[in-house]
Design a protein around this motif. Structure first.
Motif, PDB file in Angstrom:
ATOM      1  N   ALA A 133     -84.230-150.396  45.453  1.00 53.14           N
ATOM      2  CA  ALA A 133     -85.266-150.189  44.439  1.00 53.14           C
ATOM      3  C   ALA A 133     -86.613-150.099  45.129  1.00 53.14           C
ATOM      4  N   LEU A 134     -87.528-149.374  44.486  1.00 54.41           N
ATOM      5  CA  LEU A 134     -88.865-149.169  45.047  1.00 54.41           C
ATOM      6  C   LEU A 134     -89.850-149.043  43.899  1.00 54.41           C
ATOM      7  N   VAL A 135     -90.985-149.768  43.996  1.00 52.76           N
ATOM      8  CA  VAL A 135     -91.998-149.680  42.961  1.00 52.76           C
ATOM      9  C   VAL A 135     -93.371-149.703  43.619  1.00 52.76           C
ATOM     10  N   PRO A 136     -94.286-148.831  43.153  1.00 56.50           N
ATOM     11  CA  PRO A 136     -95.642-148.863  43.716  1.00 56.50           C
ATOM     12  C   PRO A 136     -96.501-149.945  43.045  1.00 56.50           C
ATOM     13  N   PHE A 137     -97.498-150.425  43.755  1.00 51.71           N
ATOM     14  CA  PHE A 137     -98.511-151.318  43.183  1.00 51.71           C
ATOM     15  C   PHE A 137     -99.780-151.151  43.994  1.00 51.71           C
ATOM     16  N   SER A 138    -100.893-151.570  43.423  1.00 40.67           N
ATOM     17  CA  SER A 138    -102.180-151.374  44.068  1.00 40.67           C
ATOM     18  C   SER A 138    -102.750-152.703  44.576  1.00 40.67           C
ATOM     19  N   TYR A 177    -105.660-153.952  53.491  1.00 34.36           N
ATOM     20  CA  TYR A 177    -106.594-152.900  53.116  1.00 34.36           C
ATOM     21  C   TYR A 177    -106.265-152.415  51.706  1.00 34.36           C
ATOM     22  N   PRO A 178    -107.284-152.015  50.943  1.00 38.30           N
ATOM     23  CA  PRO A 178    -107.029-151.555  49.574  1.00 38.30           C
ATOM     24  C   PRO A 178    -106.281-150.227  49.556  1.00 38.30           C
ATOM     25  N   GLY A 179    -105.575-149.984  48.452  1.00 34.97           N
ATOM     26  CA  GLY A 179    -104.848-148.732  48.296  1.00 34.97           C
ATOM     27  C   GLY A 179    -103.495-148.960  47.660  1.00 34.97           C
ATOM     28  N   GLU A 180    -102.745-147.879  47.516  1.00 38.53           N
ATOM     29  CA  GLU A 180    -101.425-147.978  46.895  1.00 38.53           C
ATOM     30  C   GLU A 180    -100.395-148.447  47.904  1.00 38.53           C
ATOM     31  N   HIS A 181     -99.754-149.549  47.589  1.00 37.48           N
ATOM     32  CA  HIS A 181     -98.685-150.121  48.387  1.00 37.48           C
ATOM     33  C   HIS A 181     -97.364-149.875  47.662  1.00 37.48           C
ATOM     34  N   ARG A 182     -96.253-150.201  48.308  1.00 44.38           N
ATOM     35  CA  ARG A 182     -94.935-150.087  47.669  1.00 44.38           C
ATOM     36  C   ARG A 182     -94.113-151.325  48.003  1.00 44.38           C
ATOM     37  N   LEU A 183     -93.380-151.789  47.006  1.00 48.50           N
ATOM     38  CA  LEU A 183     -92.454-152.900  47.172  1.00 48.50           C
ATOM     39  C   LEU A 183     -91.034-152.363  47.098  1.00 48.50           C
ATOM     40  N   ALA A 184     -90.224-152.696  48.097  1.00 45.75           N
ATOM     41  CA  ALA A 184     -88.834-152.245  48.134  1.00 45.75           C
ATOM     42  C   ALA A 184     -87.902-153.447  48.207  1.00 45.75           C
ATOM     43  N   PHE A 197     -73.645-153.180  43.768  1.00 51.72           N
ATOM     44  CA  PHE A 197     -74.818-153.945  43.340  1.00 51.72           C
ATOM     45  C   PHE A 197     -75.952-153.019  42.913  1.00 51.72           C
ATOM     46  N   GLU A 198     -76.634-153.428  41.862  1.00 49.62           N
ATOM     47  CA  GLU A 198     -77.760-152.675  41.319  1.00 49.62           C
ATOM     48  C   GLU A 198     -78.967-153.599  41.189  1.00 49.62           C
ATOM     49  N   VAL A 199     -80.142-153.070  41.444  1.00 49.58           N
ATOM     50  CA  VAL A 199     -81.390-153.806  41.253  1.00 49.58           C
ATOM     51  C   VAL A 199     -82.111-153.218  40.044  1.00 49.58           C
ATOM     52  N   ARG A 200     -82.391-154.066  39.054  1.00 48.46           N
ATOM     53  CA  ARG A 200     -83.064-153.602  37.827  1.00 48.46           C
ATOM     54  C   ARG A 200     -84.407-154.321  37.660  1.00 48.46           C
ATOM     55  N   GLY A 201     -85.350-153.611  37.055  1.00 45.15           N
ATOM     56  CA  GLY A 201     -86.597-154.231  36.596  1.00 45.15           C
ATOM     57  C   GLY A 201     -87.459-154.815  37.692  1.00 45.15           C
ATOM     58  N   LEU A 202     -87.584-154.123  38.808  1.00 40.66           N
ATOM     59  CA  LEU A 202     -88.433-154.609  39.894  1.00 40.66           C
ATOM     60  C   LEU A 202     -89.899-154.585  39.445  1.00 40.66           C
ATOM     61  N   THR A 203     -90.578-155.722  39.522  1.00 43.46           N
ATOM     62  CA  THR A 203     -91.944-155.819  39.011  1.00 43.46           C
ATOM     63  C   THR A 203     -92.866-156.513  40.004  1.00 43.46           C
ATOM     64  N   VAL A 204     -94.155-156.193  39.890  1.00 44.36           N
ATOM     65  CA  VAL A 204     -95.218-156.858  40.643  1.00 44.36           C
ATOM     66  C   VAL A 204     -96.291-157.258  39.629  1.00 44.36           C
ATOM     67  N   VAL A 205     -96.614-158.567  39.565  1.00 44.71           N
ATOM     68  CA  VAL A 205     -97.593-159.071  38.602  1.00 44.71           C
ATOM     69  C   VAL A 205     -98.572-159.998  39.334  1.00 44.71           C
ATOM     70  N   PRO A 206     -99.887-159.762  39.221  1.00 39.35           N
ATOM     71  CA  PRO A 206    -100.532-158.667  38.485  1.00 39.35           C
ATOM     72  C   PRO A 206    -100.503-157.374  39.286  1.00 39.35           C
ATOM     73  N   ASP A 207    -100.842-156.320  38.650  1.00 38.16           N
ATOM     74  CA  ASP A 207    -101.002-155.024  39.302  1.00 38.16           C
ATOM     75  C   ASP A 207    -102.211-154.340  38.659  1.00 38.16           C
ATOM     76  N   PRO A 208    -103.300-154.193  39.384  1.00 38.89           N
ATOM     77  CA  PRO A 208    -103.439-154.359  40.832  1.00 38.89           C
ATOM     78  C   PRO A 208    -103.551-155.820  41.270  1.00 38.89           C
ATOM     79  N   VAL A 209    -103.306-156.030  42.558  1.00 42.80           N
ATOM     80  CA  VAL A 209    -103.413-157.343  43.178  1.00 42.80           C
ATOM     81  C   VAL A 209    -104.715-157.380  43.971  1.00 42.80           C
ATOM     82  N   LYS A 210    -105.394-158.513  43.911  1.00 44.83           N
ATOM     83  CA  LYS A 210    -106.625-158.660  44.689  1.00 44.83           C
ATOM     84  C   LYS A 210    -106.314-159.094  46.118  1.00 44.83           C
TER      85      LYS A 210
END
Length: 362
Positions: free
Chosen positions: A352-357, A336-343, A253-266
């Motif tokens: 898969a892992l992607v950063p978001f703020s 708290y504000p700052g760079e988070h990561r979604l896995a 299994f493969e995970v493609r195109g991991l996204t977070v919308v919007p970025d940054p998140v309030k």
């Protein structure tokens, strides 16, 4: 703003309580009782502290003889249902430890109306042999609330309660008790049995999995208990637990195109998250899919929290997966504000892992 849980102890509650007590004990000094309850620092007291204050005030205003006072509370407890009235068992916990005969009977009565799950634990510590026999008797009681007390009261790590260190070291007496409840007709009881297993799994994972193997496949009620009782092991990606429930390695299994919308998140808002799951293998496979967020803490470090997405079989090909996550401030989690990561984690393996703020506040 939501009302704090401790505010269940309000004017209407005390009016009903004092009325019930006065009806059962004509000499009850309700004004003195309320003065004792509200004396000093009532307002900042937390829920259980308020419960304890009420117990102490009852002891000061009911007859000095424990059994006489207890009998008044037992008569007054009828139709006093729910969380607020856990102060009746609390009274027993504080003042009845030296009189197990009267106290144990009272705890079984009070649990029918609220719950004695916290109050019974000091008795288990003080009188282990007596209470193990009593818990087994309660496990066969016609009342589901009493049967639940047998399980809930014996949980080694019951939240907000004193830990039962002896059962944390050796949970076999608890497992013998749960054997009596593993096919219980009441979901209320079965949920407690599962939570008890989950407690035990934190210290003795192999023993819980051994129990799971002996219980699983024999009764639908028990199968649910096993699954729910092993949820902590699955969440920790315990390899033996994953294999037991049919979650095979997910190399295909493969995970493609991991996204977070919007970025940054309030902070206070939410984000849409998604990815495409691709099965390159020829055979369908059973997957436990979770997503993890590495949350920024107050000290600037990050800590991962896992959230379950699905447990099902995925066939060959591609499948779109989408979900929404809220970043509203909670009493249990402050953002708290700052760079988070979604896995994305599949059968215990990060795929898969992607950063978001995260920033600001709505």
């Amino acid at each position: 703003m939501a009302e704090l849980l401790k505010e269940i102890y309000n004017e209407a509650f005390f009016e009903k309580l004092t009325g019930k007590l006065k009806a059962e004990y004509s000499d009850f000094p309700e004004r003195t009782f309320l003065e004792l309850v509200y004396a000093g620092n009532w307002e900042p007291l937390a829920l259980k502290q308020r419960m304890r204050r009420i117990s102490e005030s009852l002891r000061a205003t009911l007859p000095a003889d424990y059994r006489e006072a207890l009998n008044i509370l037992k008569r007054a407890a009828v139709d006093c249902r729910g969380l607020p009235y856990m102060m009746y068992p609390d009274f027993v916990e504080v003042y009845g430890l030296e009189d197990p005969e009267a106290s144990i009977e009272a705890l079984a009565l009070f649990t029918r109306y609220s719950s004695s799950e916290f109050a019974v634990r000091p008795f288990i510590v003080r009188y282990p042999s007596l209470m193990l026999a009593q818990l087994k008797m309660w496990a066969a009681d016609p009342d589901e609330h009493v049967r639940r007390l047998a399980s809930e009261g014996s949980r080694p790590r019951l939240p907000w309660a004193m830990a039962l260190s002896k059962f944390k070291r050796d949970p076999r007496p608890v497992l013998e008790l749960l054997e009596l409840l593993k096919e219980d007709e009441s979901e209320y009881v079965r949920r407690s049995v599962a939570n008890n297993l989950n407690d035990i799994a934190k210290d003795h994972p192999s023993l819980v999995l051994e129990t799971a193997r002996s219980w699983y496949g024999r009764h639908p009620h028990t199968d649910w208990i096993v699954r729910h009782g092993c949820r902590g092991l699955l969440k920790r990606c315990d390899p033996e637990a994953l294999r037991f429930f049919g979650f095979v390695p997910a190399e295909a299994f493969e995970v493609r195109g991991l996204t977070v919308v919007p970025d940054p998140v309030k902070i206070g808002g939410s984000a849409s998250m998604g990815f495409t799951l691709v099965n390159h293998g020829e055979e369908p496979a059973r997957l436990r899919i979770e997503y993890g967020i590495d949350f920024v803490k107050a000290n600037g470090r990050s800590s991962r929290k896992l959230f379950k997405l699905s447990e099902k079989t995925y066939a060959f090909g591609a499948c779109a997966v989408s979900f929404t996550h809220s970043f509203v401030q909670l009493t249990t989690r402050k953002h708290y504000p700052g760079e988070h990561r979604l896995a994305v984690i599949i059968n215990g393996i990060e795929k898969a892992l992607v950063p978001f703020s995260l920033h600001g506040e709505l």
